[in-house]
Design a protein around this motif. Structure first.
Motif, PDB file in Angstrom:
ATOM      1  N   GLY A  80       0.931  -1.228   0.001  1.00  0.00           N
ATOM      2  CA  GLY A  80      -0.089  -0.118  -0.107  1.00  0.00           C
ATOM      3  C   GLY A  80       0.862   1.319  -0.002  1.00  0.00           C
ATOM      4  O   GLY A  80       0.561   2.168  -0.635  1.00  0.00           O
ATOM      5  N   ARG A  81       1.840   1.305   0.667  1.00  0.00           N
ATOM      6  CA  ARG A  81       2.763   2.354   0.828  1.00  0.00           C
ATOM      7  C   ARG A  81       3.606   2.670  -0.520  1.00  0.00           C
ATOM      8  O   ARG A  81       4.099   3.828  -0.893  1.00  0.00           O
ATOM      9  CB  ARG A  81       3.556   2.427   2.095  1.00  0.00           C
ATOM     10  CG  ARG A  81       4.607   3.270   2.316  1.00  0.00           C
ATOM     11  CD  ARG A  81       4.356   4.537   3.165  1.00  0.00           C
ATOM     12  NE  ARG A  81       5.408   5.366   3.234  1.00  0.00           N
ATOM     13  CZ  ARG A  81       6.329   5.514   4.377  1.00  0.00           C
ATOM     14  NH1 ARG A  81       6.182   4.657   5.331  1.00  0.00           N
ATOM     15  NH2 ARG A  81       7.222   6.415   4.411  1.00  0.00           N
ATOM     16  N   LYS A  82       4.314   1.330  -0.619  1.00  0.00           N
ATOM     17  CA  LYS A  82       5.377   1.553  -1.913  1.00  0.00           C
ATOM     18  C   LYS A  82       5.027   0.915  -3.164  1.00  0.00           C
ATOM     19  O   LYS A  82       5.780   1.146  -4.101  1.00  0.00           O
ATOM     20  CB  LYS A  82       6.788   0.950  -1.352  1.00  0.00           C
ATOM     21  CG  LYS A  82       7.381   1.336   0.114  1.00  0.00           C
ATOM     22  CD  LYS A  82       7.575   2.695   0.012  1.00  0.00           C
ATOM     23  CE  LYS A  82       9.065   2.989  -0.718  1.00  0.00           C
ATOM     24  NZ  LYS A  82       9.634   4.559  -0.732  1.00  0.00           N
ATOM     25  N   GLY A  83       3.875   0.271  -3.185  1.00  0.00           N
ATOM     26  CA  GLY A  83       3.260  -0.142  -4.374  1.00  0.00           C
ATOM     27  C   GLY A  83       4.087  -1.704  -4.786  1.00  0.00           C
ATOM     28  O   GLY A  83       3.939  -2.053  -6.002  1.00  0.00           O
ATOM     29  N   VAL A  84       4.954  -1.953  -4.022  1.00  0.00           N
ATOM     30  CA  VAL A  84       5.698  -3.266  -4.529  1.00  0.00           C
ATOM     31  C   VAL A  84       6.053  -3.798  -2.892  1.00  0.00           C
ATOM     32  O   VAL A  84       6.327  -3.129  -1.811  1.00  0.00           O
ATOM     33  CB  VAL A  84       6.761  -3.309  -5.129  1.00  0.00           C
ATOM     34  CG1 VAL A  84       7.973  -2.345  -4.263  1.00  0.00           C
ATOM     35  CG2 VAL A  84       7.492  -4.491  -5.823  1.00  0.00           C
ATOM     36  N   ALA A  85       6.080  -5.309  -3.000  1.00  0.00           N
ATOM     37  CA  ALA A  85       6.594  -5.934  -1.756  1.00  0.00           C
ATOM     38  C   ALA A  85       6.963  -7.338  -2.054  1.00  0.00           C
ATOM     39  O   ALA A  85       6.431  -7.939  -3.011  1.00  0.00           O
ATOM     40  CB  ALA A  85       5.452  -6.012  -0.663  1.00  0.00           C
ATOM     41  N   ARG A  86       8.079  -7.881  -1.248  1.00  0.00           N
ATOM     42  CA  ARG A  86       8.539  -9.205  -1.517  1.00  0.00           C
ATOM     43  C   ARG A  86       8.518  -9.908  -0.296  1.00  0.00           C
ATOM     44  O   ARG A  86       9.474  -9.359   0.582  1.00  0.00           O
ATOM     45  CB  ARG A  86       9.854  -9.057  -2.328  1.00  0.00           C
ATOM     46  CG  ARG A  86       9.883  -8.787  -3.849  1.00  0.00           C
ATOM     47  CD  ARG A  86      11.244  -8.437  -4.120  1.00  0.00           C
ATOM     48  NE  ARG A  86      12.251  -9.339  -4.143  1.00  0.00           N
ATOM     49  CZ  ARG A  86      12.592 -10.141  -5.264  1.00  0.00           C
ATOM     50  NH1 ARG A  86      12.299  -9.804  -6.384  1.00  0.00           N
ATOM     51  NH2 ARG A  86      13.569 -10.983  -5.016  1.00  0.00           N
ATOM     52  N   ILE A  87       7.940 -10.862  -0.183  1.00  0.00           N
ATOM     53  CA  ILE A  87       8.240 -11.393   1.253  1.00  0.00           C
ATOM     54  C   ILE A  87       7.956 -12.874   1.248  1.00  0.00           C
ATOM     55  O   ILE A  87       7.312 -13.459   0.417  1.00  0.00           O
ATOM     56  CB  ILE A  87       6.612 -11.190   1.913  1.00  0.00           C
ATOM     57  CG1 ILE A  87       6.123  -9.686   1.972  1.00  0.00           C
ATOM     58  CG2 ILE A  87       6.679 -11.620   3.441  1.00  0.00           C
ATOM     59  CD1 ILE A  87       7.080  -8.883   2.843  1.00  0.00           C
ATOM     60  N   PRO A  88       8.962 -13.483   1.881  1.00  0.00           N
ATOM     61  CA  PRO A  88       9.200 -14.880   1.816  1.00  0.00           C
ATOM     62  C   PRO A  88       7.857 -15.729   2.450  1.00  0.00           C
ATOM     63  O   PRO A  88       6.962 -15.176   2.929  1.00  0.00           O
ATOM     64  CB  PRO A  88      10.238 -15.268   2.994  1.00  0.00           C
ATOM     65  CG  PRO A  88      11.234 -14.006   2.993  1.00  0.00           C
ATOM     66  CD  PRO A  88      10.092 -12.971   2.736  1.00  0.00           C
ATOM     67  N   LEU A  89       7.445 -16.644   1.387  1.00  0.00           N
ATOM     68  CA  LEU A  89       6.042 -17.340   1.648  1.00  0.00           C
ATOM     69  C   LEU A  89       6.201 -17.976   3.003  1.00  0.00           C
ATOM     70  O   LEU A  89       7.238 -18.800   3.465  1.00  0.00           O
ATOM     71  CB  LEU A  89       6.064 -18.538   0.901  1.00  0.00           C
ATOM     72  CG  LEU A  89       4.806 -19.191   0.009  1.00  0.00           C
ATOM     73  CD1 LEU A  89       3.906 -17.946  -0.318  1.00  0.00           C
ATOM     74  CD2 LEU A  89       4.908 -20.017  -0.759  1.00  0.00           C
ATOM     75  N   PRO A  90       5.438 -17.583   4.027  1.00  0.00           N
ATOM     76  CA  PRO A  90       5.388 -18.251   5.336  1.00  0.00           C
ATOM     77  C   PRO A  90       5.089 -19.595   5.269  1.00  0.00           C
ATOM     78  O   PRO A  90       4.149 -20.053   4.397  1.00  0.00           O
ATOM     79  CB  PRO A  90       4.040 -17.548   6.078  1.00  0.00           C
ATOM     80  CG  PRO A  90       3.277 -16.844   5.079  1.00  0.00           C
ATOM     81  CD  PRO A  90       4.047 -16.882   3.701  1.00  0.00           C
ATOM     82  N   GLY A  91       5.506 -20.554   6.274  1.00  0.00           N
ATOM     83  CA  GLY A  91       5.543 -21.787   6.387  1.00  0.00           C
ATOM     84  C   GLY A  91       4.252 -22.036   6.928  1.00  0.00           C
ATOM     85  O   GLY A  91       3.540 -21.086   7.681  1.00  0.00           O
ATOM     86  N   GLY A  92       3.845 -23.255   6.929  1.00  0.00           N
ATOM     87  CA  GLY A  92       2.749 -23.956   7.673  1.00  0.00           C
ATOM     88  C   GLY A  92       3.239 -24.033   9.206  1.00  0.00           C
ATOM     89  O   GLY A  92       4.100 -23.542   9.285  1.00  0.00           O
TER      90      GLY A  92
END
Ligand code: EPZ
Length: 424
Positions: A104-116
């Motif tokens: 929302g703030r920067k228009g882009v985000a890269r986040i590691p997939l959270p594990g189960g």
């Protein structure tokens, strides 16, 4: 590895004050990424999960200072990267809550997939459905040993839209609200989660200038705004910690005065304990629980999204049901694998059978101290409760689960008369 040593304890008596809610403070901290100005959050509990979220925000460029006990001053004026570090995200699923505000703030985000985790696969499909509905391109990339999710808004940034959640997911509701706050136009989230933590997040965002209506109902409206301003906010008390101490009074036949609570947030637990014969007096901000006024009988539990009986209270309540008179059934509808504590309770002498998402609990168990383990945060609390009434000594391992979610857990129980200590 550290362990808890719990010995049979007499009825717990006295006062306990509830800390700020873990499941409220984590989204509140993530939401500060939306704001260039200063956010002061009070009643922040000292938990490992809060420490992890603090480190993630700092890695993204925020400055965080504990300017007084439990009072955090967070400023995300300069976001230096839009990628959260794997080694931190991997420690805590709730890290994924930084995706919405970053997008929302920067228009882009890269986040590691959270594990189960132990209690289930815990997919994020509904989070991603929401981001896509707001116009983001969402892709998943393999990178060495882990995958990460990338979301990128279109050239005009995120555009508000209508989103239906197939399940009223707490995290998806929170992530989509945060992504929509600065979007162009209006967003509606339908079949939204109604948990008190959602309301606390909306109150926090509205105090900094967002325009959110309907939090706490199944339809939430977010009108995009251009900018946000500084804010001060106090985290709501932890309703699951509240329920845990209510059960501590019930299972030990004690009398506990719970302060700094929100009785409205624990209505299902109050109702169910009253069905079992526990006497409960409710004040504006406190609850008195008496488990010493008569026989305690069984009842049936079915977990549901709020305002139903909370899944996080399922394992602690089951520990209590093992020593009530009569049979009980416990049905878990929120997570697909949240009965790991059953084998641990049976090891202590309980008699619980499971078939799918239904557990049948025979009452009047004569629990005996054993070596058991905490299989998740709330199951750990359940083992402590069982240990308080089991004959002899119970050793609980894997207690890092417990310490990530309950502030001053040992101290609060010991002050009520519990014979419990932590050993390395
Ligand atoms: C939050 O987890 C809490 N955690 C959990 O507390 C709590 O048990 C849960 O809500 C339910 O109340 C925090 O707030 C940090 P969900 P969350 O998304 O947001 C499915 C504790 O002990 N689902 O409401 O992850 C999912 O598989 C923790 O403090 C999808 O299918 O819960 C699960 O079956 C444990 N797709 C159900 O929804 C999605 O995209 C509930 O999950 C997201 C969720």
């Amino acid at each position: 590895m550290a362990k808890y040593i719990v010995k049979k304890s007499g009825p717990l008596k006295g006062e306990v004050s509830i800390s700020g809610a873990k499941n409220a403070v984590l989204p509140l901290m993530a939401a500060t990424l939306l704001n260039e100005q200063e956010c002061v959050i009070r009643s922040v509990p000292h938990l490992r999960d809060v420490q992890v979220m603090k480190e993630i925000l700092e890695s993204l460029g925020a400055t965080i200072e504990e300017q007084a006990p439990g009072e955090y001053c967070i400023k995300a004026e300069n976001i230096v990267t839009t990628e959260a570090p794997y080694e931190l995200v991997n420690k805590m699923r709730a890290s994924f809550l930084v995706m919405g505000p970053l997008l929302g703030r920067k228009g882009v985000a890269r986040i590691p997939l959270p594990g189960g985790c132990a209690i289930g696969a815990r997919p994020i499909d509904l989070h991603l459905k929401g981001f896509k509905a707001l116009g983001a391109i969402v892709t998943i990339h393999e990178e060495g040993s882990y995958a990460y999710v990338e979301a990128a808004a279109g050239p005009q940034g995120l555009i508000g839209d209508r989103i239906y959640l197939d399940f009223p997911s707490v995290g998806a509701t929170e992530n989509i609200i945060m992504a929509a706050v600065l979007a162009e136009g209006t967003t509606f989230i339908e079949n939204a989660a109604e948990e008190p933590e959602i309301v606390d997040l909306a109150n926090f965002l509205n105090k900094m200038g967002a325009k959110i209506k309907g939090a706490g109902t199944d339809t939430i409206k977010i009108e995009g705004v251009k900018s946000l301003h500084n804010v001060r906010h106090t985290v709501i008390p932890d309703r699951i910690e509240t329920g845990t101490f209510m059960l501590a009074a019930a299972i030990t036949r004690g009398a506990i005065h719970i302060e700094n609570a929100v009785p409205d947030h624990v209505k299902p637990v109050i109702a169910k304990l009253r069905e079992c014969g526990v006497r409960i007096e409710v004040g504006d901000e406190d609850i008195i629980v008496r488990g010493d006024l008569g026989p305690l009988t069984s009842t049936d539990i079915k977990t549901l999204p709020y305002p139903g009986f909370p899944t996080d209270m399922q394992s602690p309540f089951m520990a209590f049901l093992t020593v009530c008179d009569g049979k009980s059934t416990v049905i878990e509808t929120v997570f697909e694998n949240r009965f790991m504590h059953v084998s641990q309770l049976n090891k202590m002498g309980a008699s619980i059978e499971t078939a799918g998402n239904k557990a049948s609990v025979k009452g009047n168990a004569r629990l005996r101290g054993s070596e058991v383990m905490a299989t998740d945060l709330r199951a750990g609390a359940a083992m402590v409760l069982a240990g308080l009434v089991a004959e002899g000594t119970t050793e609980i391992s894997e207690i890092y689960h417990i310490e990530r979610g309950y502030e001053n857990f040992i101290e609060k129980f010991a002050k009520l008369g519990a014979n419990i200590k932590r050993v390395e």
